[in-house]
Design an enzyme around this catalytic site. Structure first.
Site, PDB file in Angstrom:
ATOM      1  N   GLU A 134      -1.302   5.483 -24.173  1.00 37.28           N
ATOM      2  CA  GLU A 134      -1.691   4.878 -25.449  1.00 37.28           C
ATOM      3  C   GLU A 134      -2.063   5.970 -26.442  1.00 37.28           C
ATOM      4  O   GLU A 134      -2.924   6.805 -26.148  1.00 37.28           O
ATOM      5  CB  GLU A 134      -2.907   3.965 -25.272  1.00 37.28           C
ATOM      6  CG  GLU A 134      -2.633   2.668 -24.566  1.00 37.28           C
ATOM      7  CD  GLU A 134      -3.842   1.732 -24.646  1.00 37.28           C
ATOM      8  OE1 GLU A 134      -3.635   0.515 -24.546  1.00 37.28           O
ATOM      9  OE2 GLU A 134      -4.981   2.209 -24.789  1.00 37.28           O
ATOM     10  N   CYS A 135      -1.425   5.973 -27.601  1.00 38.61           N
ATOM     11  CA  CYS A 135      -1.760   6.877 -28.695  1.00 38.61           C
ATOM     12  C   CYS A 135      -1.792   8.327 -28.208  1.00 38.61           C
ATOM     13  O   CYS A 135      -0.751   8.921 -27.978  1.00 38.61           O
ATOM     14  CB  CYS A 135      -3.074   6.454 -29.354  1.00 38.61           C
ATOM     15  SG  CYS A 135      -3.290   7.121 -31.017  1.00 38.61           S
ATOM     16  N   GLY A 136      -2.979   8.915 -28.019  1.00 29.77           N
ATOM     17  CA  GLY A 136      -3.034  10.289 -27.536  1.00 29.77           C
ATOM     18  C   GLY A 136      -2.329  10.460 -26.207  1.00 29.77           C
ATOM     19  O   GLY A 136      -1.658  11.476 -25.958  1.00 29.77           O
TER      20      GLY A 136
END
Length: 441
Positions: free
Chosen positions: A330-332
């Site tokens: 997720e994201c990072g």
């Protein structure tokens, strides 16, 4: 039922985070079991609240969560003496369109759970006009009860007196009057706070907040103001159904680079019988070799990109796992699954190479808002076609994303956004922070 209050404000920047943290620690010092909550999708404030109350803080979000899930999460307070929840932005501010049970505003949560609202008002630069603002907030929605106000950033007793008089004339209780003390502010990064784990001594910072708040706020009056209709009976089945676990044994990255995990998701996974096995990529630890899935949450990998690139044991084990079992970021975490990450100085760091994604922080662009995703491929515990609600917040620019899209993604108004995520083999990822499964329509 556990009594609760919601600390809100007319706008962002009024000081509600400092007041909330101060109240949490002050009540805890007095021997109360205080349960913190955070309205909206912010995951950094929740970490500070956990440090202040020494209990996990849970997010409550009326846009992304169905009403039964909001009630189930509130049930985590069933063994507490008092609930102190912090609002998001201004009391009535939310998404431009309704979500699962509201627009994501603090007012929705207060109304749904019966928590009276205490307004933290930054009165710098004004006097009696503050009472007019409080009066307007009190009258806008009949399902919200404003229990009183805390006057913040007062310049002097002379400044305070006419404001108190105007509030009294309007019939609005003043529950505290806090002098300006700038050194109690928390450092910020982007649109939010620097993470609690990055502070050398967060306890000392919170203790100073608690001392200042307790000296200028009527703690007994605030406790009396708390409504008794707060927490609902805990329903672990509702938590589990919100987001089914991606596997029976989950290897979860957890450290300063991978820290954005919603507490209700972990509780739901455990309620469904899953076992969570934390590990630290920054410490070059390998994910559990017996895990069914590796889950890399968001965080600030761009601040640690060099260390991640050198974490050979972590990266090798991640690649081995992806040969036979799912990996999700997720994201990072999504950025770390890609080919490379370019930091703010323009230096490129090789990442896991499990996806073709290339991201850059040398070319910053804000991406922020609620998201609804219809999966085009399986992801975690969800099949293709599942509808998921979440949130996106990052400054990364995508330079390359050659793999197949993971989802068709829209914003709160139903407009398509470019952040589709991607998948390759058993590897999935996206900038989408999962909050809950969307209700069927």
């Amino acid at each position: 039922m556990t009594p609760g209050i919601l600390i809100a404000a007319p706008r962002s920047g009024s000081g509600k985070t400092v007041v909330t943290l101060g109240l949490l620690r002050a009540f805890a010092r007095n021997g109360l079991r205080v349960q913190p909550f955070k309205a909206g999708p912010d995951y950094i404030d929740s970490a500070f609240q956990r440090a202040a109350a020494r209990r996990p803080s849970f997010n409550l979000d009326s846009w992304a969560m169905p009403r039964p899930l909001v009630g189930a999460i509130a049930g985590h307070a069933d063994d507490a003496d008092l609930i102190v929840a912090e609002g998001v932005m201004g009391l009535f501010d939310g998404a431009p369109a309704q979500g699962e049970s509201g627009n994501g505003s603090s007012a929705d949560i207060a109304a749904a759970l019966g928590w009276p609202v205490i307004l933290v008002m930054d009165v710098s630069g004004q006097s009696q006009s503050a009472a007019a603002i409080a009066q307007g907030f009190r009258s806008l929605r009949p399902d919200i009860m404003i229990a009183g106000v805390i006057l913040n950033r007062l310049a002097s007793e002379r400044h305070e007196r006419p404001i108190r008089a105007a509030m009294a004339e309007a019939g609005i209780a003043v529950l505290g009057a806090i002098p300006r003390l700038e050194e109690l502010g928390l450092p910020e990064r982007h649109l939010g706070l620097v993470q609690a784990a990055e502070h050398a001594d967060p306890d000392a910072v919170i203790d100073r907040m608690a001392g200042h708040v307790a000296a200028h706020v009527d703690l007994a009056a605030i406790r009396r103001a708390a409504g008794a209709a707060g927490a609902r009976p805990r329903r672990d089945d509702a938590l589990a159904l919100a987001c089914p676990p991606p596997g029976q044994r989950i290897a979860l990255a957890q450290d300063a680079a991978f820290s954005f995990t919603y507490a209700h998701l972990l509780s739901g996974w455990r309620a469904a019988g899953a076992e969570i096995r934390p590990f630290s990529p920054l410490a070059n630890e390998e994910p559990d070799a017996m895990a069914d899935v590796v889950w890399l949450p968001g965080g600030y990998p761009e601040l640690h990109a060099g260390r991640i690139a050198q974490a050979d044991r972590f990266l090798s084990a991640l690649r081995r796992h992806a040969e036979t079992r799912p990996v999700h970021g997720e994201c990072g975490g999504y950025m770390v699954l890609g080919e490379s990450l370019i930091d703010a100085r323009g230096e490129s760091h090789a990442m896991a190479g499990l996806l073709g994604l290339v991201t850059s922080f040398a070319q910053r662009r804000l991406h922020l808002g609620y998201r609804r995703a219809r999966l085009l491929a399986p992801m975690g515990g969800f099949a293709a076609g599942a509808m998921l609600n979440g949130h996106e917040f990052h400054y990364a620019t995508i330079l390359a994303q050659p793999d197949s899209p993971l989802a068709a993604v829209t914003d709160a108004e139903g407009k398509a956004v470019a952040s589709t995520g991607s998948h390759r083999g058993r590897v999935t990822g996206g900038f989408f922070h999962l909050i809950a499964q969307a209700c069927a329509t």
